[in-house]
Design a protein around this motif. Structure first.
Motif, mmCIF file in Angstrom:
data_model
loop_
_atom_site.group_PDB
_atom_site.id
_atom_site.type_symbol
_atom_site.label_atom_id
_atom_site.label_comp_id
_atom_site.label_asym_id
_atom_site.label_seq_id
_atom_site.Cartn_x
_atom_site.Cartn_y
_atom_site.Cartn_z
ATOM 1 N N GLN A 13 0.800 -1.146 -0.044
ATOM 2 C CA GLN A 13 0.041 -0.041 -0.031
ATOM 3 C C GLN A 13 0.888 1.391 0.006
ATOM 4 O O GLN A 13 1.893 1.475 0.753
ATOM 5 C CB GLN A 13 -0.886 0.001 1.444
ATOM 6 N N SER A 14 0.280 2.188 -0.727
ATOM 7 C CA SER A 14 1.038 3.512 -0.740
ATOM 8 C C SER A 14 0.901 4.255 0.496
ATOM 9 O O SER A 14 -0.374 4.454 0.917
ATOM 10 C CB SER A 14 0.449 4.119 -2.107
ATOM 11 N N VAL A 15 1.788 4.852 1.062
ATOM 12 C CA VAL A 15 1.553 5.499 2.389
ATOM 13 C C VAL A 15 2.602 6.901 2.401
ATOM 14 O O VAL A 15 3.655 6.706 1.516
ATOM 15 C CB VAL A 15 2.123 4.614 3.497
ATOM 16 N N GLN A 16 2.253 7.725 3.294
ATOM 17 C CA GLN A 16 3.046 8.879 3.291
ATOM 18 C C GLN A 16 3.427 9.220 4.595
ATOM 19 O O GLN A 16 2.662 8.848 5.790
ATOM 20 C CB GLN A 16 2.214 10.306 2.871
ATOM 21 N N ASN A 46 5.935 2.842 -0.272
ATOM 22 C CA ASN A 46 5.074 1.761 -0.234
ATOM 23 C C ASN A 46 5.424 0.652 0.815
ATOM 24 O O ASN A 46 6.757 0.461 0.718
ATOM 25 C CB ASN A 46 4.690 0.998 -1.627
ATOM 26 N N THR A 47 4.430 0.026 1.299
ATOM 27 C CA THR A 47 4.737 -1.183 2.217
ATOM 28 C C THR A 47 4.722 -2.362 1.321
ATOM 29 O O THR A 47 4.529 -2.610 0.242
ATOM 30 C CB THR A 47 3.643 -1.549 3.153
ATOM 31 N N LEU A 77 1.961 9.491 10.066
ATOM 32 C CA LEU A 77 1.741 8.483 8.840
ATOM 33 C C LEU A 77 0.170 8.997 8.230
ATOM 34 O O LEU A 77 -0.909 9.084 9.053
ATOM 35 C CB LEU A 77 1.722 7.179 9.483
ATOM 36 N N ASP A 78 -0.066 9.023 7.021
ATOM 37 C CA ASP A 78 -1.245 8.918 6.200
ATOM 38 C C ASP A 78 -1.047 7.519 5.321
ATOM 39 O O ASP A 78 -0.578 7.366 4.282
ATOM 40 C CB ASP A 78 -1.165 10.156 5.488
ATOM 41 N N ALA A 79 -2.007 6.484 5.933
ATOM 42 C CA ALA A 79 -1.948 5.379 5.164
ATOM 43 C C ALA A 79 -2.548 5.365 3.790
ATOM 44 O O ALA A 79 -2.489 4.320 3.231
ATOM 45 C CB ALA A 79 -2.814 4.270 6.081
#
Length: 275
Positions: free
Chosen positions: A42-45, A68-69, A105-107
């Motif tokens: 998943q893309s995260v910031q 990305n995770t 974090l913004d998931a």
């Protein structure tokens, strides 16, 4: 239902870096949502903020990472190699006061950050400290490869970032003694329990201290770990005293020392003993 991300495992991996290597501190974490589900591929910031002196102190540096995770929900980043927002990572003065790292974090990969907490950075890589300190002379006993570590309010050089044992007080005068010592008789079941305050929770090595005054005895403290705060250390007394009188042991633990004085009788049977 809205899911709030959280980190269930994270680690700042502090390593010694060569001067020519890119500056940065590796960071790893496993990401789950508020329901406990792994966030896979998943893309995260992520936003890292370094505060000076306290958790809410001045911001000396801030950066963001779009990443990305992995298939195992692992997030692997290098702090110092993201997109700078405030300050310059290479000019952080690591040797000037404590530093605190805030992670957000913004998931969903945007900028709607959830605060994951702020923790004190207990050690920093030697190369990062040396970069901002310029030409330095290491303290006596320090060498390349050691880690500058924040211990008891000060930065010191340590092996592996582990603070040495430290106590505030060490009370030999109030020791609780068990057993009887007698001249020319081997000590049997003799020990002294000595209290301390202000322990920092660090480990200490075995100690063996020879007696003075009356010779022939040793006080042995087995290796262990201090409590955080108050505690008791038990010294086992062994050997055969060569005369009656006072056997003294000069003890030192966690930067504090005291003299333990034990009476050695002329006979193993105190006056008044009943048989």
């Amino acid at each position: 239902m809205k899911h709030f991300p959280l980190i269930i495992f994270c680690a700042f991996i502090l390593v010694n870096m060569k001067a020519q290597s890119p500056q940065g501190i590796p960071y790893q974490s496993v990401i789950r949502n508020g329901s406990g589900n792994l966030l896979i591929n998943q893309s995260v910031q992520v936003r890292f903020t370094i505060h000076d002196s306290t958790m809410s102190g001045n911001i000396v540096y801030q950066e963001t990472h779009a990443s990305n995770t992995s298939a195992a929900a692992m997030l692997i980043l290098t702090i110092g190699q993201g997109t700078p927002v405030i300050g310059n990572f290479s000019t952080i003065n690591w040797g000037n006061g404590a530093k605190f790292m805030q992670v957000e974090l913004d998931a969903a990969g945007g900028s709607n950050y959830t605060d994951l907490g702020t923790q004190q950075m207990m050690s920093v890589p030697y190369a990062l400290y040396a970069k901002t300190a310029g030409s330095i002379s290491l303290p006596p006993g320090a060498s390349q490869g050691q880690v500058l570590t924040y211990c008891d309010g000060n930065y010191i050089w340590t092996n592996g970032g582990i603070c040495p044992a430290s106590v505030a007080t060490f009370d030999c005068a109030g020791a609780t003694n068990t057993g009887v010592l007698a001249a020319n008789y081997p000590a049997n079941g003799v020990s002294s329990s000595i209290s301390y305050t202000g322990g920092n929770g660090s480990g200490y090595s075995e100690q063996i201290v020879a007696s003075t005054g009356v010779n022939g005895l040793s006080a042995t403290l087995a290796a262990g770990t201090l409590n955080n705060g108050s505690g008791i250390l038990i010294y086992s007394i062994t050997g055969t005293p060569n005369s009656n009188g006072i056997a003294s042991f000069f003890l030192n633990i966690g930067g504090q020392n005291c003299s333990l004085n034990l009476t050695v009788n002329s006979s193993p049977y105190p006056i008044g003993s009943v048989f």
